[in-house]
Design an enzyme around this catalytic site. Structure first.
Site, PDB file in Angstrom:
ATOM      1  CD  GLU A  28      51.404  45.649  39.488  1.00 35.30           C
ATOM      2  OE1 GLU A  28      50.212  45.220  39.065  1.00 35.30           O
ATOM      3  OE2 GLU A  28      51.863  45.245  40.625  1.00 35.30           O
ATOM      4  CD  GLU A  35      45.697  40.209  37.931  1.00 30.03           C
ATOM      5  OE1 GLU A  35      45.243  41.213  37.690  1.00 30.03           O
ATOM      6  OE2 GLU A  35      46.047  39.980  38.905  1.00 30.03           O
TER       7      GLU A  35
END
Length: 60
Positions: A28, A35
């Site tokens: 994650e 991102e």
């Protein structure tokens, strides 16, 4: 982890579950880093789109 004690789960299973949880958190973090790096770029690129698309399933 308290539930594992109540259910009398072996130490190997508890360790495996903890390792998998840590791997999930790590993936994650990698996805979030991808991102953030892509979002800094002002222009829209196909490479950035592909990086975000390929990074998403890594944390699923």
């Amino acid at each position: 982890m308290v539930a594992y004690t109540v259910m009398d789960v072996t130490a190997a299973i508890r360790l495996s579950a903890q390792v998998l949880l840590l791997l999930l958190i790590a993936m994650e973090a990698v996805n979030t880093a991808i991102e953030e790096i892509i979002d800094i770029s002002p222009e829209v690129s196909d490479t950035g789109k592909h990086a975000k698309d390929l990074g998403s399933p890594s944390s699923a």
